[in-house]
Design a protein around this motif. Sequence first.
Motif, PDB file in Angstrom:
ATOM      1  N   GLU A  98       0.893  -1.268   0.001  1.00 59.49           N
ATOM      2  CA  GLU A  98       0.103  -0.051   0.035  1.00 59.49           C
ATOM      3  C   GLU A  98       0.857   1.273   0.108  1.00 59.49           C
ATOM      4  N   LEU A  99       1.929   1.443   0.866  1.00 53.21           N
ATOM      5  CA  LEU A  99       3.018   2.335   0.805  1.00 53.21           C
ATOM      6  C   LEU A  99       3.465   2.860  -0.602  1.00 53.21           C
ATOM      7  N   LYS A 100       3.943   1.649  -1.338  1.00 54.51           N
ATOM      8  CA  LYS A 100       4.325   1.804  -2.521  1.00 54.51           C
ATOM      9  C   LYS A 100       3.171   2.366  -3.446  1.00 54.51           C
ATOM     10  N   GLN A 101       2.027   2.096  -3.364  1.00 55.89           N
ATOM     11  CA  GLN A 101       1.095   2.633  -4.222  1.00 55.89           C
ATOM     12  C   GLN A 101       0.734   3.962  -3.907  1.00 55.89           C
ATOM     13  N   LYS A 102       0.922   4.426  -2.778  1.00 57.48           N
ATOM     14  CA  LYS A 102       0.494   5.828  -2.479  1.00 57.48           C
ATOM     15  C   LYS A 102       1.634   6.934  -2.120  1.00 57.48           C
ATOM     16  N   HIS A 103       3.053   6.221  -2.186  1.00 55.86           N
ATOM     17  CA  HIS A 103       3.857   7.092  -1.923  1.00 55.86           C
ATOM     18  C   HIS A 103       5.329   6.410  -2.852  1.00 55.86           C
ATOM     19  N   ARG A 104       5.139   6.333  -4.192  1.00 61.09           N
ATOM     20  CA  ARG A 104       6.053   5.876  -4.849  1.00 61.09           C
ATOM     21  C   ARG A 104       7.444   6.563  -4.779  1.00 61.09           C
ATOM     22  N   PHE A 116      12.315  -1.323   7.138  1.00 56.50           N
ATOM     23  CA  PHE A 116      11.179  -0.684   7.272  1.00 56.50           C
ATOM     24  C   PHE A 116      10.487  -0.589   8.383  1.00 56.50           C
ATOM     25  N   LEU A 117       9.961   0.575   8.631  1.00 56.86           N
ATOM     26  CA  LEU A 117       8.841   0.244   9.752  1.00 56.86           C
ATOM     27  C   LEU A 117       7.693   1.347   9.242  1.00 56.86           C
ATOM     28  N   ILE A 118       6.375   0.553   9.494  1.00 56.24           N
ATOM     29  CA  ILE A 118       5.165   1.669   9.401  1.00 56.24           C
ATOM     30  C   ILE A 118       4.302   1.364  10.510  1.00 56.24           C
ATOM     31  N   ASP A 119       4.207   2.366  11.428  1.00 60.03           N
ATOM     32  CA  ASP A 119       3.516   2.385  12.700  1.00 60.03           C
ATOM     33  C   ASP A 119       1.971   3.102  12.634  1.00 60.03           C
ATOM     34  N   GLY A 120       1.512   3.476  11.645  1.00 56.78           N
ATOM     35  CA  GLY A 120       0.325   4.143  11.626  1.00 56.78           C
ATOM     36  C   GLY A 120       0.458   5.789  11.509  1.00 56.78           C
ATOM     37  N   GLU A 121       1.617   6.251  11.916  1.00 54.30           N
ATOM     38  CA  GLU A 121       1.973   7.676  12.094  1.00 54.30           C
ATOM     39  C   GLU A 121       3.174   7.828  11.210  1.00 54.30           C
ATOM     40  N   TRP A 122       4.001   7.011  11.367  1.00 58.87           N
ATOM     41  CA  TRP A 122       5.319   7.460  10.590  1.00 58.87           C
ATOM     42  C   TRP A 122       5.619   6.082   9.726  1.00 58.87           C
ATOM     43  N   ALA A 123       6.240   6.356   8.446  1.00 60.01           N
ATOM     44  CA  ALA A 123       7.015   5.216   7.553  1.00 60.01           C
ATOM     45  C   ALA A 123       8.501   5.743   7.701  1.00 60.01           C
ATOM     46  N   VAL A 124       9.199   4.671   8.235  1.00 65.77           N
ATOM     47  CA  VAL A 124      10.486   4.941   8.398  1.00 65.77           C
ATOM     48  C   VAL A 124      11.516   3.951   7.611  1.00 65.77           C
ATOM     49  N   TYR A 125      12.517   4.352   7.077  1.00 61.37           N
ATOM     50  CA  TYR A 125      13.357   3.488   6.386  1.00 61.37           C
ATOM     51  C   TYR A 125      14.975   3.684   6.813  1.00 61.37           C
ATOM     52  N   LEU A 143       3.070  10.198   7.621  1.00 63.82           N
ATOM     53  CA  LEU A 143       1.920   9.512   6.574  1.00 63.82           C
ATOM     54  C   LEU A 143       0.743  10.725   6.375  1.00 63.82           C
ATOM     55  N   ALA A 144       0.191  11.296   7.587  1.00 62.40           N
ATOM     56  CA  ALA A 144      -0.777  12.275   7.270  1.00 62.40           C
ATOM     57  C   ALA A 144      -0.529  13.472   6.584  1.00 62.40           C
ATOM     58  N   SER A 145       0.771  13.944   6.696  1.00 61.09           N
ATOM     59  CA  SER A 145       1.154  15.260   5.771  1.00 61.09           C
ATOM     60  C   SER A 145       1.671  14.975   4.667  1.00 61.09           C
ATOM     61  N   GLY A 146       2.606  13.805   4.538  1.00 59.84           N
ATOM     62  CA  GLY A 146       3.082  13.259   3.185  1.00 59.84           C
ATOM     63  C   GLY A 146       4.518  14.260   3.434  1.00 59.84           C
ATOM     64  N   LYS A 147       4.994  14.785   4.426  1.00 59.14           N
ATOM     65  CA  LYS A 147       6.583  15.263   4.468  1.00 59.14           C
ATOM     66  C   LYS A 147       7.487  14.175   4.673  1.00 59.14           C
ATOM     67  N   THR A 148       8.647  14.435   4.081  1.00 62.40           N
ATOM     68  CA  THR A 148       9.696  13.483   4.296  1.00 62.40           C
ATOM     69  C   THR A 148      10.990  14.341   5.017  1.00 62.40           C
ATOM     70  N   ALA A 149      11.845  13.412   5.464  1.00 61.94           N
ATOM     71  CA  ALA A 149      12.967  14.019   5.831  1.00 61.94           C
ATOM     72  C   ALA A 149      13.980  12.978   5.832  1.00 61.94           C
ATOM     73  N   ARG A 150      15.300  13.541   5.423  1.00 62.14           N
ATOM     74  CA  ARG A 150      16.376  12.633   5.365  1.00 62.14           C
ATOM     75  C   ARG A 150      17.530  12.880   6.233  1.00 62.14           C
ATOM     76  N   PHE A 151      18.366  11.694   6.793  1.00 61.94           N
ATOM     77  CA  PHE A 151      19.574  12.142   7.624  1.00 61.94           C
ATOM     78  C   PHE A 151      20.615  10.959   7.324  1.00 61.94           C
ATOM     79  N   VAL A 152      21.835  11.621   7.756  1.00 59.47           N
ATOM     80  CA  VAL A 152      22.826  10.652   7.936  1.00 59.47           C
ATOM     81  C   VAL A 152      23.301  10.466   9.166  1.00 59.47           C
TER      82      VAL A 152
END
Length: 411
Positions: A98-104, A116-125, A143-152
């Motif tokens: 489902e995540l791939k379908q909505k957030h390619r 991967f983790l999907i907990d209802g509020e966040w999807a994390v990789y 997941l609600a806002s669609g905002k993403t962030a990347r870190f090293v």
Amino acid sequence: MKRYVLTVLLLLFAAGGVGGYYVYAATDRLPEYKLVKVEGDSRIGLEIELSGLYGGRFRSQFLTVSTDGSRYYSRRPFYENTVFSARSWMGEVPGLRELKQKHRQFMRGKGIPDGFLIDGEWAVYAEAASETSNTLKIEHLHLASGKTARFVTELPVQEGLSRMHAVDVQRQGNELHVLTTYYLAMGDKMPSQAYFDNVIDLSSGRLLRQQKLEPSIDRPKNAMVDAVTADGFTTPSGYVVLRVRENIAQDGLTEENSISNAVDSERQTIMKSTLYGYSYKTGQMTKLQVPLTGLNEQWNENIAVADNRIVVVTNHEKRIIILAYDLVSGKIDKELIIAAEDLGVTQMGMTRFRDGKIYMAAQQSSLPIALVLDWENGALLYKGKAVYAGPVSEAEEAIKQLTLLDLKFRA
């Protein structure tokens, strides 16, 4: 020059067409099978497929059998067997599908299932920047806002690191827990393995602390350690379980002389397993009092973590034992024994655990069977069988050529 190039291309195209014709002609004569419901919820049958071999030719053919029919690997397009096969597991994980379908865009370039983790509020990789680095690359999606962030995130340097990768990702409030396994070079010896809980600030990607998981200070040097995480790659859990396994000799023999013993040495040793539960919330590790049978050629233990409990499915050809251990109370709260004859089968095979269900490939004499049980009470939720989709006069022989020993989730 262009004329010659065009001629060569046309010849190659023609040769491919002729070759494809003969390949298609050969595979088109392969028998067709189908998974049909015997009893239970037919919707469950839509989610699964049996996989194995058809052995009616000089060379066996790999195939899967589902409610839609049979699919031979030799019939699959070339690109599907090569380019996309490496990530075919994504289709078997409902949350990732489902995540791939909505957030390619978020899913692009991500290929490590344990990250991967999907907990209802966040999807994390999370994944290692490279196998030999002490660096994690992390990306999360609200997941609600669609905002993403990347870190090293830089981790403490481990001397002699030969390989590192993420094996579990969990969240406790604003703290992200990335469990990593390290393989550390030991000179000319086999690399040692260690597990670390890396606690990272979800907002900034900053490493807050790192804790090494020590399952036993007196564990044998030859012991193998592996992590048992929550069922399904995306399931939230407050615990991870470390399984320490070692070869134990029987009949008073030491491991060394039992291995060198010429009299069926495999029957002289068993695999002893000890489980340790690690709490992401408290950072504490506890030895678990879970009775395990020990592995040999007749028993197979499948262990999963679900809802802060360990579920152990011990599988014998003629029966299975379902054991549930509560990680919070430290007590066994369920034990079920189910015989093969109770399910109308003669042999029980490969088991999988997901979403509170036990999925199993089985056999009724030579007939391949798919079983799905409720692990809470052992109730049969679905039973299906593979049938030949051809003339009745050919059915018996066609089924004899079919060996389906594994059950998978459909993409």
